[in-house]
Structure formats: structure tokens, C-alpha cells
Enzyme design. Structure first.
Site, mmCIF file in Angstrom:
data_model
loop_
_atom_site.group_PDB
_atom_site.id
_atom_site.type_symbol
_atom_site.label_atom_id
_atom_site.label_comp_id
_atom_site.label_asym_id
_atom_site.label_seq_id
_atom_site.Cartn_x
_atom_site.Cartn_y
_atom_site.Cartn_z
ATOM 1 N N LYS A 96 11.835 -11.279 -3.278
ATOM 2 C CA LYS A 96 11.073 -12.393 -2.694
ATOM 3 C C LYS A 96 10.972 -12.220 -1.178
ATOM 4 O O LYS A 96 11.081 -13.175 -0.415
ATOM 5 C CB LYS A 96 11.725 -13.743 -3.019
ATOM 6 N N ARG A 374 -30.080 11.552 11.588
ATOM 7 C CA ARG A 374 -30.131 10.464 12.568
ATOM 8 C C ARG A 374 -31.292 9.519 12.246
ATOM 9 O O ARG A 374 -32.363 9.948 11.802
ATOM 10 C CB ARG A 374 -30.285 11.014 13.979
ATOM 11 N N ASP A 401 -26.408 2.815 0.209
ATOM 12 C CA ASP A 401 -25.733 1.641 -0.330
ATOM 13 C C ASP A 401 -26.525 0.936 -1.424
ATOM 14 O O ASP A 401 -25.995 0.630 -2.483
ATOM 15 C CB ASP A 401 -25.356 0.654 0.788
ATOM 16 N N LEU A 403 -30.564 0.442 -3.421
ATOM 17 C CA LEU A 403 -31.966 0.810 -3.629
ATOM 18 C C LEU A 403 -32.791 -0.458 -3.770
ATOM 19 O O LEU A 403 -32.613 -1.215 -4.729
ATOM 20 C CB LEU A 403 -32.123 1.648 -4.900
ATOM 21 N N GLY A 406 -36.616 2.074 -1.853
ATOM 22 C CA GLY A 406 -36.438 3.521 -1.837
ATOM 23 C C GLY A 406 -36.999 4.183 -0.591
ATOM 24 O O GLY A 406 -36.818 5.387 -0.378
#
Length: 477
Positions: A96, A374, A401, A403, A406
Site C-alpha cells: 500500500k 518537410r 494519423d 485518413l 487522403g
């Protein structure tokens, strides 16, 4: 071996959910040992318990406080006891622990010097206190979220019985570690408390305590606490049973009683799932817990949001927040990894800016080089279009990350191709599903997604995280 793998191996091998508290409590020590020096008597008793139970339990749980109360001889007794436990049986140190300032050094001591496999922690100093214990990948923690002590009820039920503090502890602690890192400790005789905790944390291992006190109902505890596989609970051997000279026989009888209820529970759940699939979701989505966590940390928000493509959606998905939550980020990386590891490529490429942390983490996991195109070329310096080293003709997997149209990911892929690289595969975390994969294919790319928006909305709706109106808003897109 990872703690939960070790635990499940013993559950299977010994066909047991039982754990034993190895507590040198002089008040509970049988009379047959009391004529000796107290430390010697306790040591003989603990050796007897281990010898009688090792083939019938899945774990041992020594309580640190009992050993500390005996002073230096008690800590020496703890060392002897830990050494006497068979190496294949996991050890959960009941500490604990609650002191933030000593958490790092204490974690190192218990895990590297004492060799325990897991530890119990108090939740009230938060994730900063728990984190030092989670950096040991083969260890685990159990967070205390409820106790049976009547004096704690005023705190645990605050502010209301409908929304008690102990459930908030459960909900918050789920964000601190994965189910492979973090379980829950629940002390209660009230099956309703356990049922509510299980509902909030269906994927967590729960170590129950105090179930043998007056008012406890073992069958009901098992019914509400077991998961659909008949596991998910660790059951304590009653303390008074440990004083019995026939301990081995009694613990086998208790194990048989529990396993009988486990078998019935599994059969009942299986039969319910056939007839009531919308109520009892026995077969959950593989990333069910991750989807809920993404919602809980506000990666999914509702309102009128303008997307990068210019479209207006009734929701917004912000995956940038995952980098502030290591446990969620780790699960997201695992989702990507399961796809990327089956592809053929020389390098990874992240699309600025949202997917750069993900691509970096994935490159570290897969031990492969990374580059990125870039977003805009600098007017000074090298004026590079592509950052990072590469060779013309190499194959690159593009990581992004989400779609939606696109457009941005294909622009990034085109920059890579213009530098002489080959791009065949684009991997994203979420596919918005409006025919974008077909659009990618028409442009010569294979699209892969960890999750689709329909999978996410389905899980959130079934779990009660979003209401019918929000569900319709998401599915109407």
C-alpha cells in the site's frame, strides 16, 4: 517472465484463482508454534504454509506491514520468506505504498533486490507516484480502490452513491497502465461494489480482499467478478484456514468449490451471448479498451469542426494528445506495429506534423530508420525536401494519423517519390471510411488502418460513452 504471464501460467497449471497471504501475525499463529521464539515460530509456520499450498495457489501475497512491525528481525524474516517461495509462483508485495518521494528507490528495492513480481499501491498521490513502478516491464502494480473498513465508507461513497469516489479511482487508474501492467485491489463483502468496478474495468485483474468477513457471499462475488473466461479474479485463502493442520486438504476443497462456480459462470455467460448479443458483449473488439481510453482523454470531441480538408464534421479527432499519455501512446504504437511488421520496406516516413511522434516511436520499436518530407521547404540552410538519410530506390512505408480525404498523405508520398523513393503502403491509425482507401489505390497506394471510424463509434455506443444522438451524428457522415 512478465508478471501477468507468470500469474496466468500458475492459474492454468494449478487450476486455481487462490492466493495466500504470507503474514507473520503473532495473533493468528497456531498454538503448536507458540512455544518457540516468536520469530522462529513464525518462520516455521510460514514454511508450513508454503509447503502445504504451493501446488494449489496461483500467487503469494506477503504484507509488508506485518514484517515491519517485527523490526529488523521481521525484515530478515521477509527475506527468508521471499527466498522460500518457489520461483515459478508470482509474489505480490502488499505494501500500500503511498509516498511519492520514495517511490523510485522503493520500486528499485522491491523489484531488483527483493525480487517480488508485483506490488500494491495507494492511488491518492496519482500517476506520478505509480509511474516509477511501471518502468519495470516485467512487473505489475495493483491499485487499492476500495476497502471493507466501515470507517472508509464516508470517503469511498463521496460525493454520492451513484457516483462514488472508488469508481473514479478505478476510471482514472486505467489511464496509468495497461491491463498487462496494472490491476485493482478491492476489499469488500458487497458484491454490488465489485459488480460496479467490474463494469467500469472489464479487462482488469481484480485482487479481492475481505470476502470471508460476515456478510460475504462467495458465489455472488464470483458471479459478478469473473470475466467471460472464468478468470480475472484473485481470491484470498481465509486467514483462519492457514492455522489448520490439514491446510492442504482444506485448500483443495476450497479450490474445487471455486472451480465449480467458475465452470457454471462460464457456461452461463456463453449461453447468454448467443441470445443477447446487444446486451452481453462477450467477444469484444481487440482494441476495445484503447478506444475507450482515447475517448476518455478527449481525443474525440463533439461540435462543429472544420477539418484540414475544409469539410465540417460534427466531431473532431485529435490524436496529438496521445503523446502526453505514455500508456495510451504505447497501445497506439502496438496497433501500428501489428500492421507494419508484415510489410516489406527499408524506411518509415512520418507525415508532418501529427504523425511524427508516432513514426518516431514506431521506428524505435521496429529498429528501422526514419525520414520525413518537410511540409514546407526552408529558404535557408540545405533547403531539403526530405529530412533524414536515404538512398534512391529504397522502399518507404508512409505513416499518418487519420485518413479523411487522403490529400495531405498523398502529397507527402509524392514528395518522397520525387526524391527517388518508392512508396507502396500508407498506414494510418484511423480510416474515416468515405472511399478514401479506394482513392489511394487509384493513385497506386495500398491503404492500411488500425481502426475505422465505424469500429470506434460502435464500441463507444455499446459502452455508453456516447448517446444515440452522437452515434447517429458519427454514423451519418
Amino acid at each position: 517472465m512478465i508478471f501477468f504471464d507468470k500469474l496466468h501460467q500458475n492459474i492454468s497449471q494449478n487450476q486455481s484463482l487462490l492466493f495466500v497471504g504470507l503474514d507473520p501475525n503473532p495473533e493468528m499463529m497456531p498454538g503448536r508454534y507458540s512455544s518457540q521464539d516468536i520469530i522462529d515460530g513464525l518462520w516455521d509456520w510460514l514454511q508450513f504454509i508454503i509447503a502445504e499450498t504451493a501446488d494449489f495457489v496461483c500467487a503469494y501475497k506477503p504484507t509488508l506491514g506485518f514484517y515491519e512491525a517485527l523490526g529488523v528481525p521481521g525484515l530478515e524474516l521477509l527475506q527468508k520468506t521471499l527466498a522460500a517461495i518457489p520461483s515459478h509462483i508470482p509474489i505480490i508485495l502488499d505494501a500500500k505504498h503511498s509516498d511519492l518521494n520514495t517511490s523510485t528507490i522503493f520500486a528499485k528495492t522491491v523489484f531488483t533486490q527483493w525480487g517480488v513480481d508485483a506490488i500494491t499501491l495507494s492511488p491518492y498521490t496519482g500517476q506520478d507516484h505509480v509511474a516509477p513502478f511501471l518502468v519495470y516491464p516485467d512487473k505489475a502494480v495493483f491499485i487499492l480502490c476500495s476497502t471493507s473498513n466501515p470507517g472508509a465508507e464516508a470517503l469511498q461513497q463521496y460525493p454520492t452513491r451513484e457516483s462514488p469516489l472508488y469508481l473514479q479511482v478505478v476510471q482514472e487508474s486505467k489511464n496509468w497502465g495497461t491491463p498487462e501492467q496494472l490491476g485493482l485491489e478491492v476489499g469488500t463483502t458487497n458484491a454490488e461494489v465489485l459488480a460496479r468496478i467490474r463494469q467500469v474495468a472489464p479487462e482488469r485483474m481484480i485482487m479481492v480482499r475481505s470476502i470471508w468477513a460476515e456478510g460475504g457471499n462467495l458465489n455472488r462475488i464470483l458471479e459478478v467478478g469473473l470475466n467471460t473466461d472464468g478468470n480475472g479474479l484473485l481470491i484470498p485463502v481465509p486467514q483462519d484456514m492457514l492455522a489448520s493442520a490439514n491446510l492442504s486438504k482444506e485448500i483443495q476443497s476450497l479450490r474445487a468449490e471455486i472451480n465449480q462456480v467458475r465452470d457454471i459462470t462460464v457456461r452461463d455467460v456463453a449461453s447468454c451471448s448467443v441470445w443477447l448479443p446487444d446486451v452481453f458483449t462477450v467477444k469484444q473488439h481487440p482494441l476495445h479498451d484503447l478506444i475507450l481510453q482515447l475517448y476518455d482523454i478527449d481525443c474525440i470531441m463533439f461540435g462543429n469542426f472544420v477539418q484540414a480538408s475544409g469539410a465540417v464534421f460534427p466531431y473532431y479527432i485529435d490524436l496529438r494528445k496521445i503523446i502526453s499519455n505514455p500508456q495510451v501512446f504505447n497501445q497506439v504504437l502496438s496497433g501500428y506495429e501489428n500492421i507494419v511488421k508484415n510489410l516489406t520496406f527499408d524506411r518509415l516516413a512520418g507525415i508532418p506534423y501529427g504523425s511524427l511522434p508516432t513514426a518516431t516511436g514506431l521506428a524505435l520499436r521496429l529498429n528501422c530508420p526514419m525520414i520525413f518530407p518537410r511540409k514546407e521547404v526552408k529558404a535557408h540552410g540545405t533547403r531539403r525536401l526530405i529530412e533524414g538519410n536515404f538512398r534512391t530506390g529504397e522502399v518507404v512505408v508512409v505513416v499518418d494519423d487519420i485518413l479523411i480525404s487522403g490529400k495531405s498523405v498523398m502529397e507527402g508520398a509524392d514528395k518522397l517519390k520525387s526524391a527517388g523513393l518508392n512508396v507502396h503502403d500508407i498506414v494510418v491509425f484511423i480510416d474515416h471510411e468515405q472511399g478514401v482507401k479506394d482513392k489511394l489505390q487509384a493513385n497506386g497506394y495500398r491503404g492500411h488502418a488500425v481502426l475505422t471510424i465505424s469500429e470506434i463509434t460502435s464500441v463507444l455506443h455499446q459502452a455508453g460513452r456516447i448517446n444515440d444522438e452522437q452515434f447517429l451524428a458519427l454514423t451519418a457522415e
